[in-house]
Scaffold this active site. Structure first.
Site, PDB file in Angstrom:
ATOM      1  CG  ASP A   1      -2.019  -1.007   1.098  1.00  0.00           C
ATOM      2  OD1 ASP A   1      -2.193  -1.541  -0.021  1.00  0.00           O
ATOM      3  OD2 ASP A   1      -2.716  -1.262   2.096  1.00  0.00           O
TER       4      ASP A   1
ATOM      5  CE1 TYR B   1      -2.801   1.886  -6.751  1.00  0.00           C
ATOM      6  CE2 TYR B   1      -3.435   3.416  -5.016  1.00  0.00           C
ATOM      7  CZ  TYR B   1      -3.665   2.848  -6.254  1.00  0.00           C
ATOM      8  OH  TYR B   1      -4.746   3.245  -6.991  1.00  0.00           O
ATOM      9  CG  ASP B   2      -0.400   6.794  -0.168  1.00  0.00           C
ATOM     10  OD1 ASP B   2      -1.282   7.220  -0.948  1.00  0.00           O
ATOM     11  OD2 ASP B   2      -0.204   7.256   0.964  1.00  0.00           O
TER      12      ASP B   2
ATOM     13  CB  SER C   1     -28.374  15.130  13.359  1.00  0.00           C
ATOM     14  OG  SER C   1     -29.606  14.758  13.886  1.00  0.00           O
ATOM     15  CG  LEU C   2     -24.064  16.003  17.138  1.00  0.00           C
ATOM     16  CD1 LEU C   2     -22.963  17.036  17.059  1.00  0.00           C
ATOM     17  CD2 LEU C   2     -23.769  15.001  18.235  1.00  0.00           C
TER      18      LEU C   2
ATOM     19  CD  GLU D   1     -14.620  16.317  18.580  1.00  0.00           C
ATOM     20  OE1 GLU D   1     -13.659  15.744  19.117  1.00  0.00           O
ATOM     21  OE2 GLU D   1     -15.386  15.760  17.796  1.00  0.00           O
TER      22      GLU D   1
ATOM     23  CE  LYS E   1     -23.287  21.102  15.406  1.00  0.00           C
ATOM     24  NZ  LYS E   1     -23.498  21.457  14.021  1.00  0.00           N
TER      25      LYS E   1
ATOM     26  CG  ASP F   1     -21.519  25.928   9.923  1.00  0.00           C
ATOM     27  OD1 ASP F   1     -22.268  24.960   9.655  1.00  0.00           O
ATOM     28  OD2 ASP F   1     -21.890  27.109   9.885  1.00  0.00           O
TER      29      ASP F   1
ATOM     30  NE  ARG G   1     -26.716  13.429   9.087  1.00  0.00           N
ATOM     31  CZ  ARG G   1     -28.022  13.638   9.152  1.00  0.00           C
ATOM     32  NH1 ARG G   1     -28.627  14.288   8.190  1.00  0.00           N
ATOM     33  NH2 ARG G   1     -28.714  13.196  10.170  1.00  0.00           N
TER      34      ARG G   1
ATOM     35  CD  GLU H   1     -19.543  18.751   9.259  1.00  0.00           C
ATOM     36  OE1 GLU H   1     -19.631  17.570   9.652  1.00  0.00           O
ATOM     37  OE2 GLU H   1     -20.518  19.514   9.140  1.00  0.00           O
TER      38      GLU H   1
ATOM     39  CE1 TYR I   1     -18.188  14.189  12.815  1.00  0.00           C
ATOM     40  CE2 TYR I   1     -17.084  16.196  12.102  1.00  0.00           C
ATOM     41  CZ  TYR I   1     -18.149  15.321  12.021  1.00  0.00           C
ATOM     42  OH  TYR I   1     -19.166  15.559  11.157  1.00  0.00           O
TER      43      TYR I   1
ATOM     44  CE  LYS J   1     -17.961  14.228  18.843  1.00  0.00           C
ATOM     45  NZ  LYS J   1     -17.053  13.905  17.737  1.00  0.00           N
TER      46      LYS J   1
ATOM     47  CE  LYS K   1     -25.988  25.472  16.202  1.00  0.00           C
ATOM     48  NZ  LYS K   1     -26.437  24.981  15.074  1.00  0.00           N
TER      49      LYS K   1
ATOM     50  CB  CYS L   1     -54.157  36.498  -1.638  1.00  0.00           C
ATOM     51  SG  CYS L   1     -52.817  35.518  -2.328  1.00  0.00           S
TER      52      CYS L   1
ATOM     53  CB  CYS M   1     -55.325  34.348  -5.888  1.00  0.00           C
ATOM     54  SG  CYS M   1     -55.831  34.283  -4.167  1.00  0.00           S
TER      55      CYS M   1
ATOM     56  CB  CYS N   1     -54.352  33.027   0.557  1.00  0.00           C
ATOM     57  SG  CYS N   1     -55.156  32.732  -1.017  1.00  0.00           S
TER      58      CYS N   1
ATOM     59  CB  CYS O   1     -53.990  30.938  -4.133  1.00  0.00           C
ATOM     60  SG  CYS O   1     -52.635  32.102  -3.948  1.00  0.00           S
TER      61      CYS O   1
HETATM   62  S1  IVH Z   1     -20.079  14.076  16.099  1.00  0.00           S
HETATM   63  C1  IVH Z   1     -23.767  10.866  15.796  1.00  0.00           C
HETATM   64  N1  IVH Z   1     -18.379  16.049  16.016  1.00  0.00           N
HETATM   65  O1  IVH Z   1     -22.682  18.425  13.197  1.00  0.00           O
HETATM   66  C2  IVH Z   1     -23.358  12.203  15.287  1.00  0.00           C
HETATM   67  N2  IVH Z   1     -20.276  16.167  14.601  1.00  0.00           N
HETATM   68  O2  IVH Z   1     -25.398  18.972  13.992  1.00  0.00           O
HETATM   69  C3  IVH Z   1     -21.931  12.423  15.601  1.00  0.00           C
HETATM   70  N3  IVH Z   1     -20.340  18.143  13.174  1.00  0.00           N
HETATM   71  O3  IVH Z   1     -24.093  15.592  11.693  1.00  0.00           O
HETATM   72  C4  IVH Z   1     -21.464  13.702  15.123  1.00  0.00           C
HETATM   73  N4  IVH Z   1     -18.456  19.027  13.886  1.00  0.00           N
HETATM   74  O4  IVH Z   1     -22.045  16.686  10.560  1.00  0.00           O
HETATM   75  C5  IVH Z   1     -19.529  15.558  15.530  1.00  0.00           C
HETATM   76  N5  IVH Z   1     -16.754  17.705  16.044  1.00  0.00           N
HETATM   77  C6  IVH Z   1     -17.891  17.209  15.553  1.00  0.00           C
HETATM   78  C7  IVH Z   1     -18.644  17.879  14.565  1.00  0.00           C
HETATM   79  C8  IVH Z   1     -19.836  17.321  14.115  1.00  0.00           C
HETATM   80  C9  IVH Z   1     -19.484  19.159  13.062  1.00  0.00           C
HETATM   81  C10 IVH Z   1     -21.598  18.015  12.415  1.00  0.00           C
HETATM   82  C11 IVH Z   1     -21.939  16.630  11.946  1.00  0.00           C
HETATM   83  C12 IVH Z   1     -23.283  16.339  12.546  1.00  0.00           C
HETATM   84  C13 IVH Z   1     -23.807  17.701  12.776  1.00  0.00           C
HETATM   85  C14 IVH Z   1     -24.891  17.703  13.816  1.00  0.00           C
END
Ligand code: IVH
Length: 676
Positions: free
Chosen positions: A41, A44-45, A90-91, A121, A123, A125, A144, A180, A232, A298, A322, A416, A419, A434, A439
């Site tokens: 590997d 190959y890399d 999702s979270l 950690e 989040k 975006d 996803r 992400e 992550y 987490k 958030k 409206c 319409c 309406c 409409c």
């Molecule tokens: S853990 C089971 N860690 O946020 C879900 N998610 O709002 C585990 N995201 O769907 C996700 N940074 O796409 C995790 N450090 C981080 C993250 C993260 C961004 C996103 C992820 C998730 C969404 C939920």
């Protein structure tokens, strides 16, 4: 370097590029088709990286069939759908520190004898992706999507330089690695400048730009965008190494060559430690190359995660905190009126464009008339807008101190705007509606919803196309889209042979969408994708759903009295029945082909489920139905069994009171699968 010499080098490099491609194709064949690799590997890399470097130096030499842009040799047409081995959840989100403490207490209560530890950690975006590595080699990358199935974006993922094709060191048999994809802030600025120069619309924010880039069909375009990635988490995992903690997992990722969050906090038992980590991250988050709208907390110990499991949507072992959204001041030029799919009238603020949380805002919702009166918002005011993550920007306040006599109170129209019929206020509601089912604005919105990505997913049937179809009279109601012909479409402006063909085939393909998509697409009030899925799974056909009584509907997980009555109301309307008949006549499938057949009657009787189970509750309910049982929400004398998971509460007491037979999960597992 003289010209002659330069030419010599160029020829040499070109030959080397060709040679590397041939070599790699051969090794791909040996590895993927013959399962008999000749080189390691690492070797190959090394070939891969050499080729990538040369292609970077000679962009004109990049060809779409280069092994740097593909795996297994398939050229790119449209995205294939791929099923994730383990769904991508999702979270749960919160803005409140109190709820973070509640999260902590909840976990401690679920794990009373355990010493907890946490990681925190940023989040990121961006856009969630999952990479599938088999024997340490990248075989697939997917978005996803709806959590269960996503788009196969392997070719695009391969253009991200920081994603290794081959993992370094000890690697598992199979691993789904999650992270992400994001567009770094500076790359975002450059991209938007270029777009504006070319007369293209700029992206509103880095996340949209990342999503838009990942969706590009041409991987070479993606390669120019400068995407990056942070990992992550994991989904499926087979083989060594295994980890006890999230921290260990992150160390593994880094050693394997996968980028991890730039900062990670590890905290012990004390909730105060979590809160101070949240504050520390808030102070440094603007230094990261990506946008961070929050902190992800987490449970660090992986065994604890398994013990607490997940709800239908999100794991119990994690929460996203958030940060408060950013605000900005700007001028409200005009208040316009929007008509929604159900006829609800929404006033919208048209603003002088302003930058909030890294994106340009030029419109904000004003919700309803009451809101405008309460906040006394007037055209011409200087106002404060706020943008919170996904949420549509909102006007949160008015600078009344700057007001002159120019700004006059706003009055909602009586008719409206689409319409011109009288608007109505529903008794007991703030919404103005309406109520004209014909409409044009409502029909437009209903069609947009029907065709949207989350519903019937008809590519090419967006807002502008629908507007054209309605205007030309080719379409008057939803089923009309299924009788469109190529000649019809060719009459429209900016529609050529190719796009007409594509649209017709997308419309045709939508006829066999899974049932839940159709249920959602119908636009029944209060039905989202998750209740649509549950209903599709339980009923298997529109006909069966249409016949279900409100009581029976309420016995479905996630379906309460309001949803049940919305469903009843929809199906008791003759218009809806006509719509469904017409759809059926046009060949739209109203039944899920894949609905599993009943196995036997071994679980016959009335069941109630309570407490935390290791499998999703709806899955347990499906097992019961497959084996002839009937699942309800409430315990009564008539209940035959209570399946009680961890932390079962009042239902358990009630069951004991009525003398209902109580089963724990282990006993239940034995009943559904006697080999256990
Ligand atoms: S853990 C089971 N860690 O946020 C879900 N998610 O709002 C585990 N995201 O769907 C996700 N940074 O796409 C995790 N450090 C981080 C993250 C993260 C961004 C996103 C992820 C998730 C969404 C939920």
């Amino acid at each position: 370097m003289d010209k002659h010499c330069h030419q010599k080098y160029l020829n040499f490099d070109k030959e080397r590029i060709a040679e590397l491609r041939r070599e790699m194709e051969r090794h791909n064949q040996l590895y993927y088709q013959d399962a008999a690799p000749e080189i390691s590997d690492q070797k190959y890399d090394a070939l891969y990286r050499e080729l990538l470097d040369l292609e970077k130096r000679y962009p004109s030499e990049i060809s779409p069939d280069s092994p740097t842009l593909k795996i297994g040799g398939k050229p790119l047409g449209e995205f294939q759908q791929v099923q994730h081995v383990v769904p991508m959840q999702s979270l749960s989100n919160t803005y409140s520190e109190k709820e973070v403490l509640e999260f902590f207490n909840r976990l401690q209560k679920l794990l009373p004898t355990k010493l907890l530890s946490f990681t925190l950690e940023p989040k990121v975006d961006g856009v969630a992706i999952t990479l599938l590595y088999e024997k340490g080699r990248l075989v697939r990358g997917a978005t996803r999507g709806d959590g269960t199935t996503g788009d196969d974006v392997t070719q695009n993922i391969l253009t991200i330089r920081s994603i290794p094709r081959v993992l370094r060191g000890l690697h598992p048999e199979v691993a789904e690695i999650r992270g992400e994809v994001f567009l770094p802030r500076d790359a975002f600025a450059i991209l938007n400048t270029k777009r504006e120069e070319k007369g293209e619309l700029p992206f509103a924010n880095p996340r949209n730009a990342a999503a838009g880039s990942l969706k590009q069909l041409d991987a070479q375009v993606v390669a120019t965008r400068g995407l990056d990635v942070i990992f992550y988490g994991f989904g499926a995992w087979k083989g060594e190494p295994r980890f006890q903690t999230h921290m260990e997992f992150l160390v593994f990722l880094k050693a394997a060559g996968l980028p991890t969050p730039p900062r990670i906090w590890e905290t012990g038992e004390s909730p105060n430690e979590i809160l101070s980590a949240i504050h520390e991250l808030e102070a440094v988050r603007h230094n990261f190359p990506f946008e961070t709208d929050g902190a992800v907390i987490k449970a660090n110990i992986l065994e604890h995660r398994e013990m607490v499991g997940s709800t239908a949507k999100a794991p119990r072992w994690a929460i996203a905190f958030k940060y408060e959204p950013e605000r900005a001041e700007t001028i409200l030029h005009k208040i316009t009126i929007q008509v929604g799919r159900t006829g609800v009238i929404t006033p919208v603020a048209e603003l002088e464009p302003v930058l909030v949380s890294g994106s340009t805002v030029s419109r904000a919702t004003l919700h309803n008339e009451e809101e405008i009166i309460r906040k006394d918002i007037r055209e011409g005011d200087r106002i404060i807008v706020e943008k919170a993550g996904e949420v549509i920007p909102a006007v949160v306040g008015v600078r009344k101190d700057l007001r002159t006599d120019q700004q006059q109170p706003f009055h909602m129209p009586q008719k409206c705007p689409s319409c011109h019929q009288n608007l109505h206020r529903v008794v007991g509601q703030v919404a103005i509606r309406c109520i004209n089912p014909q409409c044009p604005a409502q029909i437009q919105r209903r069609l947009e919803h029907f065709a949207s990505r989350g519903a019937m997913d008809i590519d090419g049937l967006g807002e502008a196309m629908i507007a054209q179809l309605l205007e030309s009279g080719l379409v008057k109601k939803i089923p009309d889209i299924y009788v469109l012909k190529k000649e019809d479409l060719l009459q429209l402006e900016r529609v050529g042979e190719k796009s007409a063909g594509n649209l017709l085939s997308a419309i045709h393909k939508s006829k066999i969408q899974p049932l839940w998509r159709l249920i959602f697409a119908l636009g029944i009030l209060n039905i989202g994708t998750s209740s649509a899925r549950v209903l599709a799974q339980k009923y298997g056909s529109i006909m069966a759903l249409a016949k279900a009584t409100a009581e029976e509907l309420q016995e479905t997980e996630d379906v309460g009295a309001i949803v049940a009555s919305s469903i009843r109301e929809f199906f008791s309307d003759a218009e809806s029945i006509r719509l469904l008949e017409e759809l059926e006549k046009q060949g739209v499938q109203l039944t899920d082909a894949a609905i599993p057949q009943k196995i036997d009657d071994s679980l016959a009787g009335t069941w109630v489920l309570t407490g935390t189970l290791s499998i999703p509750r709806e899955e347990a309910a499906n097992w019961i139905r497959l084996r002839g049982g009937h699942v309800t929400n409430n315990i009564s004398k008539k209940t035959s069994y209570l399946l009680a998971g961890q932390e079962a509460g009042s239902k358990l007491e009630k069951a004991q009171h009525f003398g209902v037979k109580i089963l724990d999960e282990e006993q239940f597992q034995k009943m559904i699968d006697p080999s256990k």
